[in-house]
Write a protein that holds these residues in place. Sequence first.
Motif, PDB file in Angstrom:
ATOM      1  N   ARG A 154      37.229  42.670  47.679  1.00 44.28           N
ATOM      2  CA  ARG A 154      36.595  42.665  45.727  1.00 44.28           C
ATOM      3  C   ARG A 154      36.107  41.207  45.531  1.00 44.28           C
ATOM      4  O   ARG A 154      36.475  40.594  46.107  1.00 44.28           O
ATOM      5  N   ASP A 156      34.312  40.220  42.968  1.00 43.22           N
ATOM      6  CA  ASP A 156      34.143  40.189  41.802  1.00 43.22           C
ATOM      7  C   ASP A 156      33.027  38.697  41.131  1.00 43.22           C
ATOM      8  O   ASP A 156      34.161  37.697  41.058  1.00 43.22           O
ATOM      9  N   SER A 158      31.715  38.238  38.445  1.00 44.99           N
ATOM     10  CA  SER A 158      31.789  37.543  36.935  1.00 44.99           C
ATOM     11  C   SER A 158      33.800  36.976  36.975  1.00 44.99           C
ATOM     12  O   SER A 158      33.045  35.799  35.735  1.00 44.99           O
ATOM     13  N   ASP A 176      41.674  42.873  36.637  1.00 43.41           N
ATOM     14  CA  ASP A 176      40.674  43.895  35.696  1.00 43.41           C
ATOM     15  C   ASP A 176      39.629  43.458  37.057  1.00 43.41           C
ATOM     16  O   ASP A 176      38.637  44.536  37.054  1.00 43.41           O
ATOM     17  N   ALA A 177      40.507  44.842  38.016  1.00 40.30           N
ATOM     18  CA  ALA A 177      40.412  45.324  39.307  1.00 40.30           C
ATOM     19  C   ALA A 177      40.337  47.392  38.033  1.00 40.30           C
ATOM     20  O   ALA A 177      40.575  47.050  37.110  1.00 40.30           O
ATOM     21  N   GLY A 208      34.095  49.310  43.172  1.00 38.82           N
ATOM     22  CA  GLY A 208      34.985  48.057  43.375  1.00 38.82           C
ATOM     23  C   GLY A 208      35.443  47.382  44.658  1.00 38.82           C
ATOM     24  O   GLY A 208      35.577  46.126  44.579  1.00 38.82           O
TER      25      GLY A 208
END
Length: 643
Positions: A154, A156, A158, A176-177, A208
Amino acid sequence: MRDGMGSIVGIFSWGSRPIQQQTRENLMSGLASYPADDRHTWQSGSVFLGSCQRWITSESRLERQPYVDESNGLAIVADAILDNREELRRRLAIDAGKLAGIGDGELILEAYRKWGTSVYEYLLGDYAFVIWDEPKRMLFGARDPLGHRTLYYRNDRSLGQFAFCSSMTPLQRLPDANPGLNMDWLAEFLAFPNLSEFSDDNSSPFAGIGKLGPGRYFTLRNGIFTANAFGALLPNETLRLRSDSEYEEAFCDVFGAAVNARLRTFREVGASLSGGLDSGAVAGFAANSLRSEGKVLHTYSYVPPGDFQDWTHAGAMPDERPLIRQTIAHVGNIREEYLSVPGGDPYSDIDDTLALREEPYKFFENAFWVKSIYAQARQDGVGILLTGAQGNHTISWGSAPYYFSYLLKKFRWLKLYREFQQYSRQLRVKRSRLFRALIDQRQHEGERSFPAMIHPEFAQRSEVYGRREHADGLDSLSSLDERAARENHFASSAVRHAIGSSVSALSHRYGLWERDPTSDARVIRFCLALPMEQYVQNGFDRALVRRSLRHILPDSVRLNQRVRGVQGVDWVHRMRASWPVFLAEADAIRRDSAASELFNVEQIRLSLDRIGTEPRPELACDADARFLMQCVIAFRFVKKAIR
């Protein structure tokens, strides 16, 4: 942490956000259910690595994982068994006396120190690993070309964090997944009956979460993730030797090396055994090698339940015990086990297999009894479970009908006449009858008789067929002949991942390692390089493996062309009690507000009408019955994913 078979996890935070304790715990807790001899974690600043390991090899009991080389600023977590340790020792100039004290993870790190991110070019075996290179502030990882170990991630951007794991579930527990479905992936799963037609080898069923495809390596540096392919399995040219005996000798050398490399364990060795050539070849070579070590080979064979009535044609054998027993008596040094799995069936098994595999599946007939084999093998103390699962595409590939059409296209009339005559004689079938049967078979090849599960409007919205048409390097199986379809099987990342991810998931759950010599990269390249004449010869299909096994298997098995094992034809029989519930669930898809927009509800209605309400045993080979079962499996997965 000791090296061996196991699950690996990790996080790299390249942004300003620190790695939270809860995040680390969520990742590790996702591995808590796996059998393990040791669990360990390591963190240095912005990097966290974790491992849950099951010791398989003698070396695995000596090495700590994550393995850290502080002097060079390197650390590794690896789920790996290497098959070329001695070759690596020589290349890396490691003292022979020290190799036994070096685990496979440490050996990979030694190789990385020498060859850097090209290390994958020198590794042979089953592996997924990730290396933290502190001086370069870089993560580097790779997955073996056959995909026998898994690696999901994953990324991420952000949060400025990259997380990876051997399975997907722990990644879904990250802060936040987004646990939602990847609708593009689902569209392809529902649209294409054949996995080799999938166009994207990096996606997963979940939004995601990506997967590192088989035969891929990645780097993550300065927040930039890149992945590239390596390890092509298709040969560049045809292998030309001087005689049949040289081909047989070469086969035994390559295949024998592949089997022997997979016997490296301090635990017991087991094997799945049917009445055919592939598993028989594996068991024969393995039992002979283990005899010299003073070890016995444990074999596991599935058999139908006692009340099953054989409805198949004369050339099919649902219960292969007669041939299996002949193999065992001839080979020796085997302790056999026959499993009928009382009460087991593929319908009641759906939820457990979905939890195991973390994604929907299409080949359901044997899922429940394969797990029973694993469970029995674990009880017997087995560390390595051998199979011959890919043998139909490697060592025993080569159908006579395809070879005849090949000769016809090459205008080799005399050769065609002689081979056809000999084939007719071996089968003890009149040439006129055999000719009609072969013509009928060739006329029906390539037909798309299996319906698509996808709703036409969902297919249009997702543009799934348009994406498929524009995908590079992918060919529809309906347009391929047998040889091209075979090459496509090994070229397709989706096929390799589907097979490898199932193997990896089973291994992690049951704490033993499935290894298939028929899918060894050396065996694949050797078999795909063979000239056609080695596959069909003197009236025998799969001729090379038959000739090469003359000292391994009894002639009653080795030369058998009249009867074929047909495992899984009892699945409808096993589902008699649950058949009404199964039909009701299939029909419920049409009334479910969400599913009715995804699934081909009109085809579901037609298929339900066609098969009727009675669980007739012969429906086991019916396209409509199998279509409905696949729809129910996918429906269960979708319902669970969107809760």
